[in-house]
Design an enzyme around this catalytic site. Structure first.
Site, short mmCIF file in Angstrom:
data_model
loop_
_atom_site.label_atom_id
_atom_site.label_comp_id
_atom_site.label_asym_id
_atom_site.label_seq_id
_atom_site.Cartn_x
_atom_site.Cartn_y
_atom_site.Cartn_z
N ALA A 127 0.90 -1.18 -0.11
CA ALA A 127 0.04 -0.10 -0.14
C ALA A 127 1.00 1.29 0.01
O ALA A 127 1.73 1.50 0.69
CB ALA A 127 -1.00 0.00 1.17
N CYS A 128 0.67 2.13 -0.89
CA CYS A 128 1.71 3.25 -0.98
C CYS A 128 0.89 4.58 -1.32
O CYS A 128 -0.62 4.43 -1.59
CB CYS A 128 2.52 2.91 -2.24
SG CYS A 128 1.78 2.52 -3.75
N ALA A 129 1.56 5.45 -1.87
CA ALA A 129 0.86 6.85 -2.14
C ALA A 129 0.88 6.66 -3.67
O ALA A 129 0.66 7.87 -4.50
CB ALA A 129 1.83 7.77 -2.10
#
Length: 105
Positions: free
Chosen positions: A7-9
């Protein structure tokens, strides 16, 4: 098939890490679905497929969201951690995969 969720930007770097992790997993004969999602979609992802998610790794750029997301993953008994910054920055898929496997086991 169990899943490893990053999960990232929503950055391009994470998809490159995923590609390297997939190659490393295949070389080791491991069967995981590895993919990246925007961090803000993690709640929905866990609601839809919590039983299949083995581990969640947060991109270093969203490390400040760890405790907030730990509440989500704890309710599903899924380990969560921030990806090692050096491994992420150098796109070291093997090291990130090792981190994920250590959390799973």
């Amino acid at each position: 098939m169990k899943r490893i969720v990053l999960a990232c930007a929503a950055g391009m770097s994470t998809s490159m890490v995923v590609t390297r992790m997939e190659k490393e997993a295949a070389a080791r004969g491991l069967s995981y679905q590895i993919y990246a999602i925007p961090e803000q979609n993690l709640r929905e992802e866990l609601q839809n497929s919590a039983g299949e998610v083995a581990v969640v790794l947060l991109g270093p750029q969203v490390r400040f969201k760890l405790e907030e997301n730990r509440k989500l993953t704890d309710s599903h008994q899924i380990p969560i951690a921030v990806i090692d910054t050096l491994a992420y920055g150098t796109l070291n898929g093997a090291k990130v995969l090792d981190q994920a496997l250590a959390l799973i086991n």
